[in-house]
Structures are given as structure tokens and as C-alpha cells.
Motif scaffolding. Sequence first.
Motif, PDB file in Angstrom:
ATOM      1  N   ARG A 129     -39.035  42.547   3.748  1.00 56.64           N
ATOM      2  CA  ARG A 129     -39.325  42.209   2.403  1.00 56.64           C
ATOM      3  C   ARG A 129     -40.355  43.227   1.827  1.00 56.64           C
ATOM      4  O   ARG A 129     -41.298  43.681   2.302  1.00 56.64           O
ATOM      5  CB  ARG A 129     -39.830  40.880   2.066  1.00 56.64           C
ATOM      6  N   PRO A 130     -40.070  43.803   0.503  1.00 61.98           N
ATOM      7  CA  PRO A 130     -41.326  44.589  -0.188  1.00 61.98           C
ATOM      8  C   PRO A 130     -42.202  43.873  -0.704  1.00 61.98           C
ATOM      9  O   PRO A 130     -42.076  42.415  -0.881  1.00 61.98           O
ATOM     10  CB  PRO A 130     -40.180  45.305  -1.414  1.00 61.98           C
ATOM     11  N   LEU A 131     -43.503  44.382  -0.904  1.00 62.29           N
ATOM     12  CA  LEU A 131     -44.607  43.670  -1.372  1.00 62.29           C
ATOM     13  C   LEU A 131     -44.943  44.096  -2.996  1.00 62.29           C
ATOM     14  O   LEU A 131     -44.898  45.427  -2.748  1.00 62.29           O
ATOM     15  CB  LEU A 131     -45.928  43.978  -0.415  1.00 62.29           C
ATOM     16  N   SER A 132     -45.320  43.573  -3.874  1.00 64.59           N
ATOM     17  CA  SER A 132     -45.419  43.800  -5.125  1.00 64.59           C
ATOM     18  C   SER A 132     -46.748  44.291  -5.187  1.00 64.59           C
ATOM     19  O   SER A 132     -47.692  43.453  -4.583  1.00 64.59           O
ATOM     20  CB  SER A 132     -45.052  42.754  -6.022  1.00 64.59           C
ATOM     21  N   SER A 133     -46.937  45.132  -6.214  1.00 60.03           N
ATOM     22  CA  SER A 133     -48.589  45.146  -6.610  1.00 60.03           C
ATOM     23  C   SER A 133     -49.095  43.891  -6.687  1.00 60.03           C
ATOM     24  O   SER A 133     -48.703  43.143  -7.452  1.00 60.03           O
ATOM     25  CB  SER A 133     -48.787  46.387  -7.793  1.00 60.03           C
ATOM     26  N   GLY A 134     -50.448  43.859  -6.411  1.00 59.22           N
ATOM     27  CA  GLY A 134     -51.346  42.886  -6.350  1.00 59.22           C
ATOM     28  C   GLY A 134     -51.042  41.616  -5.253  1.00 59.22           C
ATOM     29  O   GLY A 134     -51.561  40.726  -5.325  1.00 59.22           O
ATOM     30  N   SER A 135     -50.280  41.990  -4.273  1.00 59.35           N
ATOM     31  CA  SER A 135     -50.252  41.300  -3.196  1.00 59.35           C
ATOM     32  C   SER A 135     -51.351  41.353  -2.289  1.00 59.35           C
ATOM     33  O   SER A 135     -52.313  42.421  -2.080  1.00 59.35           O
ATOM     34  CB  SER A 135     -49.038  41.809  -2.135  1.00 59.35           C
ATOM     35  N   ILE A 136     -51.834  40.098  -1.800  1.00 61.10           N
ATOM     36  CA  ILE A 136     -53.325  40.067  -1.008  1.00 61.10           C
ATOM     37  C   ILE A 136     -52.890  39.758   0.252  1.00 61.10           C
ATOM     38  O   ILE A 136     -52.100  38.872   0.700  1.00 61.10           O
ATOM     39  CB  ILE A 136     -54.084  38.656  -1.660  1.00 61.10           C
ATOM     40  N   ILE A 137     -53.543  40.691   1.271  1.00 64.25           N
ATOM     41  CA  ILE A 137     -53.258  40.643   2.714  1.00 64.25           C
ATOM     42  C   ILE A 137     -54.793  40.185   3.292  1.00 64.25           C
ATOM     43  O   ILE A 137     -55.434  40.951   3.332  1.00 64.25           O
ATOM     44  CB  ILE A 137     -52.704  41.704   3.460  1.00 64.25           C
ATOM     45  N   GLY A 138     -54.837  39.066   4.058  1.00 63.97           N
ATOM     46  CA  GLY A 138     -56.080  38.482   4.683  1.00 63.97           C
ATOM     47  C   GLY A 138     -56.202  38.801   6.149  1.00 63.97           C
ATOM     48  O   GLY A 138     -55.282  39.062   6.884  1.00 63.97           O
ATOM     49  N   SER A 139     -57.330  39.098   6.626  1.00 60.88           N
ATOM     50  CA  SER A 139     -57.579  39.440   8.121  1.00 60.88           C
ATOM     51  C   SER A 139     -57.483  38.363   8.830  1.00 60.88           C
ATOM     52  O   SER A 139     -57.425  38.534  10.083  1.00 60.88           O
ATOM     53  CB  SER A 139     -58.978  40.122   8.117  1.00 60.88           C
ATOM     54  N   GLY A 140     -57.835  37.156   8.398  1.00 64.56           N
ATOM     55  CA  GLY A 140     -58.023  36.001   9.225  1.00 64.56           C
ATOM     56  C   GLY A 140     -59.649  35.906   9.363  1.00 64.56           C
ATOM     57  O   GLY A 140     -60.304  36.758   9.188  1.00 64.56           O
ATOM     58  N   THR A 141     -59.835  34.694  10.205  1.00 63.75           N
ATOM     59  CA  THR A 141     -61.362  34.513  10.559  1.00 63.75           C
ATOM     60  C   THR A 141     -61.940  35.505  11.412  1.00 63.75           C
ATOM     61  O   THR A 141     -61.541  36.195  12.170  1.00 63.75           O
ATOM     62  CB  THR A 141     -61.401  33.229  11.043  1.00 63.75           C
ATOM     63  N   VAL A 142     -63.295  36.265  10.657  1.00 62.78           N
ATOM     64  CA  VAL A 142     -63.844  37.205  11.296  1.00 62.78           C
ATOM     65  C   VAL A 142     -64.517  36.494  12.716  1.00 62.78           C
ATOM     66  O   VAL A 142     -65.156  35.901  12.543  1.00 62.78           O
ATOM     67  CB  VAL A 142     -64.662  37.871  10.417  1.00 62.78           C
ATOM     68  N   SER A 171     -61.833  34.418  -9.273  1.00 65.72           N
ATOM     69  CA  SER A 171     -61.646  35.277  -8.246  1.00 65.72           C
ATOM     70  C   SER A 171     -60.931  36.503  -8.965  1.00 65.72           C
ATOM     71  O   SER A 171     -60.442  36.505  -9.713  1.00 65.72           O
ATOM     72  CB  SER A 171     -60.628  34.607  -7.170  1.00 65.72           C
ATOM     73  N   PRO A 172     -61.120  37.582  -8.227  1.00 67.14           N
ATOM     74  CA  PRO A 172     -60.557  39.052  -9.004  1.00 67.14           C
ATOM     75  C   PRO A 172     -59.338  38.703  -9.421  1.00 67.14           C
ATOM     76  O   PRO A 172     -58.848  39.135 -10.542  1.00 67.14           O
ATOM     77  CB  PRO A 172     -60.694  39.970  -7.673  1.00 67.14           C
ATOM     78  N   LEU A 173     -58.394  38.230  -8.576  1.00 70.28           N
ATOM     79  CA  LEU A 173     -56.783  37.826  -9.031  1.00 70.28           C
ATOM     80  C   LEU A 173     -56.909  36.469  -9.040  1.00 70.28           C
ATOM     81  O   LEU A 173     -56.853  35.820  -8.004  1.00 70.28           O
ATOM     82  CB  LEU A 173     -55.871  38.215  -8.106  1.00 70.28           C
ATOM     83  N   PRO A 174     -57.101  35.670 -10.164  1.00 72.61           N
ATOM     84  CA  PRO A 174     -56.993  34.216 -10.377  1.00 72.61           C
ATOM     85  C   PRO A 174     -55.695  33.670  -9.775  1.00 72.61           C
ATOM     86  O   PRO A 174     -55.510  32.570  -9.426  1.00 72.61           O
ATOM     87  CB  PRO A 174     -57.005  33.857 -11.787  1.00 72.61           C
ATOM     88  N   ARG A 175     -54.762  34.253  -9.750  1.00 79.08           N
ATOM     89  CA  ARG A 175     -53.281  34.116  -9.165  1.00 79.08           C
ATOM     90  C   ARG A 175     -52.758  35.344  -8.731  1.00 79.08           C
ATOM     91  O   ARG A 175     -52.959  36.367  -9.410  1.00 79.08           O
ATOM     92  CB  ARG A 175     -52.504  33.122  -9.944  1.00 79.08           C
ATOM     93  N   ALA A 176     -51.707  35.334  -7.749  1.00 83.46           N
ATOM     94  CA  ALA A 176     -51.293  36.640  -7.187  1.00 83.46           C
ATOM     95  C   ALA A 176     -49.771  36.332  -6.962  1.00 83.46           C
ATOM     96  O   ALA A 176     -49.503  35.000  -6.657  1.00 83.46           O
ATOM     97  CB  ALA A 176     -51.856  37.130  -5.936  1.00 83.46           C
ATOM     98  N   TYR A 177     -49.223  37.570  -6.847  1.00 80.91           N
ATOM     99  CA  TYR A 177     -47.521  37.341  -6.545  1.00 80.91           C
ATOM    100  C   TYR A 177     -47.554  37.004  -4.880  1.00 80.91           C
ATOM    101  O   TYR A 177     -46.588  36.495  -4.486  1.00 80.91           O
ATOM    102  CB  TYR A 177     -46.777  38.617  -6.886  1.00 80.91           C
ATOM    103  N   GLN A 178     -48.503  37.339  -4.128  1.00 78.39           N
ATOM    104  CA  GLN A 178     -48.205  37.324  -2.728  1.00 78.39           C
ATOM    105  C   GLN A 178     -49.918  36.820  -2.187  1.00 78.39           C
ATOM    106  O   GLN A 178     -50.611  37.705  -2.488  1.00 78.39           O
ATOM    107  CB  GLN A 178     -47.615  38.449  -2.085  1.00 78.39           C
TER     108      GLN A 178
END
Length: 337
Positions: A253-266, A74-81
Motif C-alpha cells: 500500500r502507499p503511505l500518505s504524507s504524515g504517516s508515522i512509523i515507530g521503532s518499537g521499544t528501544v 503531540s506534533p500530529l494530534p491525529r494522523a492518517y497512519q
Amino acid sequence: MKLATLKNGQRDGQLIVVSKDLSRCVEVPNIAGTLQQALDNWQRAEPQLKEIYLALNEGNVNKEKPFQAVSCESPLPRAYQWADGSAYVNHVELVRKARGAEMPPSFWTDPLMYQGGSDSFIGPCDDIQMADESWGIDFEGEVAVITGDVPMGASEAQSKQSIRLLMLVNDVSLRGLIPNELGKGFGFFQSKPSSAFSPVAVTPDELGDHWDGGKVNLPLMSTYNGEPFGRPNSGIDMTFEFPKLISHAAKTRPLSSGSIIGSGTVSNKQGTEYGTAISEGGVGYSCIAEVRMIETIRDGKPTTQFMRFGDSIRMEMLDEQGHSVFGAIDQKVVQYK
């Protein structure tokens, strides 16, 4: 610009720039070794990566090689958020109706969001390994954004400016485990295993007019066991757009660079009360659970089964010329041993 991460035996893989047609790629170690490194230094790295991207598309790059999604993390194999919202309230409404519960009015104004596991994402073409079919294995087709740094209390305008990249998500869910976990009043954990993301993450400008600053106005295509399952438009019926979701996540809370936010099921209503399957002339669904909800509402009980070992799911988004934007998530469920 299109970016991806090659498997190289290291936890965070190797950042590559991918051509617009997803046919070729090139490593860029002099700019950044990983996507997280690029995100942490985006102001410096982004123009350099873009220069490479333009040269790659023109055939003016040395050491380019064929791009293969099966070789990608995956583009980020692991992420901070990894925080996943539920922006399509039609999906939420169906869940509650299926169990005879009314939906609180606040659900239309205050987004739902859970914090998922972000330390072990699986590759876009990797198997979904599960120990037990009775857990109710389901796929969920979504869109996600990757942010730069977001300050605590960020406005929607600030949140909009923080969006660096977009990608697709298969947010794997274990429906058989969800009720007991939610019943404890402490949220998801075991019922939300590792998610997978599209092979490629793209900058917003790559979407042209299909990106309006808050949502992607293209259908999300899901193919289940080789048959068309869903093609709802991710720009339709999205109650909470990405700037709202990011702002919601950053409220306390602040979000760090590389945080991923999902839309939920389309999920699209399609002008009907519950939505319609592709076989019935509609745009279908992005998860099995919605089909089962509608069966429960209509017939009193669900008949469609969740995923079994050997089942496959493919997710992709095509532009108006039929070209793949993010590459395809293409996975099979196998038994974990």
C-alpha cells in the motif's frame, strides 16, 4: 528545524516553529496552519519554515513567545497512519522466552509491525487516563519518524528519502489485555490505547552526526516515578532501521504524507543475555514488561508491578551537551471517570 503543535481548541492544533533551545516559538499561519498542512506541501513549506527557524534562533522574529511543552498537543494530534514496528529484536526475544516460546528465525529478517489507532493521540504532558489498573498499564519508550508520501513497493532507498521528521513516543500498552487479544489471532486493538509523542518533532539534520540515515544514535532516558529507569541507546541493537520499516509498511500500500512509523521499544542487550537494570550498572529498560520478563526467566515469576494511578513517566533524549532534543514526554496515570 524544530516544529510543534499548540493546543488551540481545534482538532489539529496550531503549527509553531520552536527555537533550538526549546525556549521560544512563533506561529506561522502564512506558511501552514497545521503540521499536516506543512507535510502535504513540504516542498514549498520546508524552506520557508527553515528560514523562520534560523531567524528565531537569531532573535530576529516578531511575535515570538515562550515555548511551553504543557501547552502542546503531540506534533500530529491525529494522523492518517500510525504503524509501529518492533525493530529491537532483543525485546521480542525476551517476550517469547518469558513464556517459554522459541523465536522463529524469520523474526531476524522480517519485521513485526502493527497498525495502531491514530485518531486520538494525547499530548506529551497530558494524563494517561485508564479505567482499571488490572489492565496492566505500561509505558514503552520509542523513536518514530514522520514520512512524506511513500509509493507502494518503495525501496529502502526511496523510504529513506521520505523521512521528514523524527520524534519520541510513549506507546502506552495494556499488558493484561494483550494475551486474550493475540489469542484470537487478529492482533492488538483494546490493548493499544492512545499513544503520546514528544512535544517537538525535528528534521533529521537537527540531530547532526547522531542521525546516520537509518537510526538515532543517542540514549533514550526514561524516569519512572522520579527514579532513573532506562537509558538504552536507540542506535544500538536496532535490527531493522527506519528505511527498512517504512519499506515494509509500504509493501502492499502507499503511505500518505504524515504517516508515522515507530521503532518499537528501544532495548539493548548491553553485552549480557537479557540486559541489566540501571541499579545494577546497566542501561536499564524502556518498559516495565522487560523487567517482568527477566524476573520470570530468572526467578520463575515477575515481582515488579505495572503502573498504578498516580504513577508518572518521563521520556527524553539529550544531546552530548545535555540539551533536550525533542522536549520531554511527561505524563501521569489517572483514573478515567
